[in-house]
Write a protein that holds these residues in place. Structure first.
Motif, PDB file in Angstrom:
ATOM      1  N   THR A 159       0.824  -1.211   0.000  1.00 22.75           N
ATOM      2  CA  THR A 159       0.000   0.000   0.000  1.00 22.75           C
ATOM      3  C   THR A 159       0.857   1.259   0.000  1.00 22.75           C
ATOM      4  N   LEU A 160       1.994   1.224   0.717  1.00 25.08           N
ATOM      5  CA  LEU A 160       2.875   2.389   0.759  1.00 25.08           C
ATOM      6  C   LEU A 160       3.433   2.712  -0.627  1.00 25.08           C
ATOM      7  N   LEU A 161       3.940   1.689  -1.329  1.00 29.91           N
ATOM      8  CA  LEU A 161       4.516   1.909  -2.655  1.00 29.91           C
ATOM      9  C   LEU A 161       3.440   2.259  -3.677  1.00 29.91           C
ATOM     10  N   TYR A 162       2.329   1.560  -3.629  1.00 22.27           N
ATOM     11  CA  TYR A 162       1.239   1.802  -4.569  1.00 22.27           C
ATOM     12  C   TYR A 162       0.726   3.237  -4.431  1.00 22.27           C
ATOM     13  N   ASP A 163       0.446   3.660  -3.196  1.00 22.45           N
ATOM     14  CA  ASP A 163      -0.074   5.007  -2.957  1.00 22.45           C
ATOM     15  C   ASP A 163       0.950   6.082  -3.330  1.00 22.45           C
ATOM     16  N   ALA A 164       2.229   5.822  -2.999  1.00 26.83           N
ATOM     17  CA  ALA A 164       3.276   6.788  -3.330  1.00 26.83           C
ATOM     18  C   ALA A 164       3.428   6.930  -4.841  1.00 26.83           C
ATOM     19  N   GLY A 165       3.376   5.803  -5.549  1.00 26.50           N
ATOM     20  CA  GLY A 165       3.473   5.855  -7.009  1.00 26.50           C
ATOM     21  C   GLY A 165       2.325   6.635  -7.621  1.00 26.50           C
ATOM     22  N   GLU A 166       1.109   6.354  -7.185  1.00 28.76           N
ATOM     23  CA  GLU A 166      -0.057   7.076  -7.698  1.00 28.76           C
ATOM     24  C   GLU A 166       0.064   8.575  -7.441  1.00 28.76           C
ATOM     25  N   LYS A 167       0.452   8.937  -6.225  1.00 26.71           N
ATOM     26  CA  LYS A 167       0.541  10.352  -5.850  1.00 26.71           C
ATOM     27  C   LYS A 167       1.578  11.076  -6.699  1.00 26.71           C
ATOM     28  N   THR A 168       2.768  10.474  -6.873  1.00 25.14           N
ATOM     29  CA  THR A 168       3.834  11.112  -7.632  1.00 25.14           C
ATOM     30  C   THR A 168       3.452  11.259  -9.102  1.00 25.14           C
ATOM     31  N   LEU A 169       2.818  10.244  -9.668  1.00 26.95           N
ATOM     32  CA  LEU A 169       2.399  10.307 -11.067  1.00 26.95           C
ATOM     33  C   LEU A 169       1.376  11.413 -11.280  1.00 26.95           C
ATOM     34  N   LEU A 170       0.451  11.560 -10.355  1.00 30.61           N
ATOM     35  CA  LEU A 170      -0.551  12.610 -10.492  1.00 30.61           C
ATOM     36  C   LEU A 170       0.087  13.992 -10.365  1.00 30.61           C
ATOM     37  N   GLU A 171       1.007  14.149  -9.413  1.00 33.28           N
ATOM     38  CA  GLU A 171       1.687  15.435  -9.259  1.00 33.28           C
ATOM     39  C   GLU A 171       2.470  15.786 -10.524  1.00 33.28           C
TER      40      GLU A 171
END
Length: 392
Positions: free
Chosen positions: A46-58
């Motif tokens: 969940t940590l990696l998945y959420d971090a990846g999603e957040k960075t891609l959106l930013e």
């Protein structure tokens, strides 16, 4: 401003997203509810998945325009679909529409609602009872059961519903194509031409092709759908040669590179993947439902008409809607494909998936897929009752 359609998403963010996706697929534990709701217990995944999603959106919000127009895919005439040209399309892994390539197939004149009702009306097939309702803009994802509800019905029941533009739809039924010693394929289709397009015909006698039959058709599927039919965004392994028999369909496509922006369901089997996005909705509605990166994803499109053959490489995202005016009848010939290095995580998850291995073993033994396996792999995560291996 000209919209960019060739950008690369940042590599580290994509790695985090995909590593998290793979971790959750194999080791993730749900807090409750269905897989599509993504209520996972906290973990490395969940940590990696959420971090990846957040960075891609930013990254997208800082650097990219919203993609407001679909890009037409390349269209060629049947005479232009040479072996060399098709090899280039397969190498580039880009869809192409081959106009009127199946116009002379006997199926074009024979495959009608009346024909299937008279010849096969008594046969039971797995049918999708698709509500396809348009949900209120309430900020919540549309439940996947709005699109996937599998049950057995007779072909006659299906035809009766299609004539009334009802909610029964045959999406990817296989077994009927093999009754009477594959009559529907042998008498009405040109399988040899598909093998020419896939290059299997040119190489089938080589030692390598006998061991690894890349390009061989391993699934022959029939689609009979009402005018109102629509599919969610989804991807499958295997290259797809789609033949339109009756009616017209609008296809939309997304390159595998942009999968994070398609918000696929994290689930534990990998023969089929679906997005939680209803592509009929506007970008702002989709963003409010929790899928904001989708607005920045480049999308391609094509209108497929009777007699056309659409080539679509494996793991390309696609959503399909019938155009107003008629029901549709279509065929799909799926072939064994080369490894897709554009979607390595899909390939890795498939090779780690016991369900995919069971289907593959059965397919190699019998030379084809079966309805029960197709329906189970496509739809069970939306509703366990869709697993027709249990009787449906």
């Amino acid at each position: 401003m000209t919209e960019r359609t060739d950008y690369n998403l940042p590599g580290l963010a994509r790695f985090n997203y995909w590593f998290g996706f793979a971790y959750l697929s194999k080791l993730g534990k749900l807090k409750g509810g269905k897989a599509e709701q993504h209520r996972f217990k906290s973990s490395l995944g969940t940590l990696l998945y959420d971090a990846g999603e957040k960075t891609l959106l930013e990254f997208a919000r800082r650097n990219l325009p919203e993609q407001t127009r679909d890009i037409p895919i390349l269209e060629i005439e049947a005479g232009e679909a040479s072996a060399k040209r098709m090899a280039e399309f397969r190498k580039d892994m880009h869809p192409v529409l081959i106009k009127r390539a199946a116009a002379e197939w006997p199926a074009m004149k024979t495959f009608t609602l009346d024909f299937f009702e008279a010849q096969y009306g008594h046969i039971e097939v797995p049918i999708n009872e698709e509500p396809n309702e348009h949900y209120a803009d309430d900020g919540k994802p549309v439940p996947m059961s709005n699109f996937y509800r599998m049950r057995y019905h007779t072909v006659k029941d299906l035809i009766d519903s299609v004539r009334k533009n009802g909610d029964l739809s045959a999406k990817a039924i296989e077994d009927i194509m093999h009754v009477e010693n594959d009559r529907l394929v042998k008498e009405y289709c040109d399988l040899g031409y598909i093998h020419q397009l896939s290059a299997y015909a040119q190489k089938k006698d080589s030692w390598l092709r006998k061991k690894y039959p890349i390009g061989k058709v391993i699934s022959k599927q029939l689609f009979i759908q009402p005018e109102r039919s629509h599919t969610l965004w989804h991807v499958e392994p295997g290259d797809n040669y789609f033949i339109q028999i009756a009616g017209r369909k609008r296809w939309r496509f997304v390159h595998p590179h942009y999968t994070p922006g398609m918000y696929p369901v994290v689930k534990d089997h990998s023969a089929y993947h679906a997005s939680r996005i209803d592509g009929r909705e506007a970008h702002d509605v989709i963003a409010r439902r929790g899928f904001p990166l989708y607005s920045y994803v480049p999308k391609y499109t094509a209108v497929v008409e009777p007699g056309d053959i659409l080539y679509m490489p494996n793991y390309w995202w696609h959503t399909v809607s019938n155009l107003p005016g008629s029901h549709t009848i279509s065929l799909t010939f799926r072939t064994i494909s080369d490894l897709n290095l554009l979607s390595p995580t899909w390939e890795i998850l498939r090779y780690l998936d016991p369900t995919s291995w069971r289907i593959r073993k059965k397919m190699l033994k019998h030379g084809r897929l079966f309805d029960e396996d197709i329906s189970a792999s496509l739809f069970t995560y939306a509703d366990q009752e869709n697993d027709l291996r249990n009787g449906g």
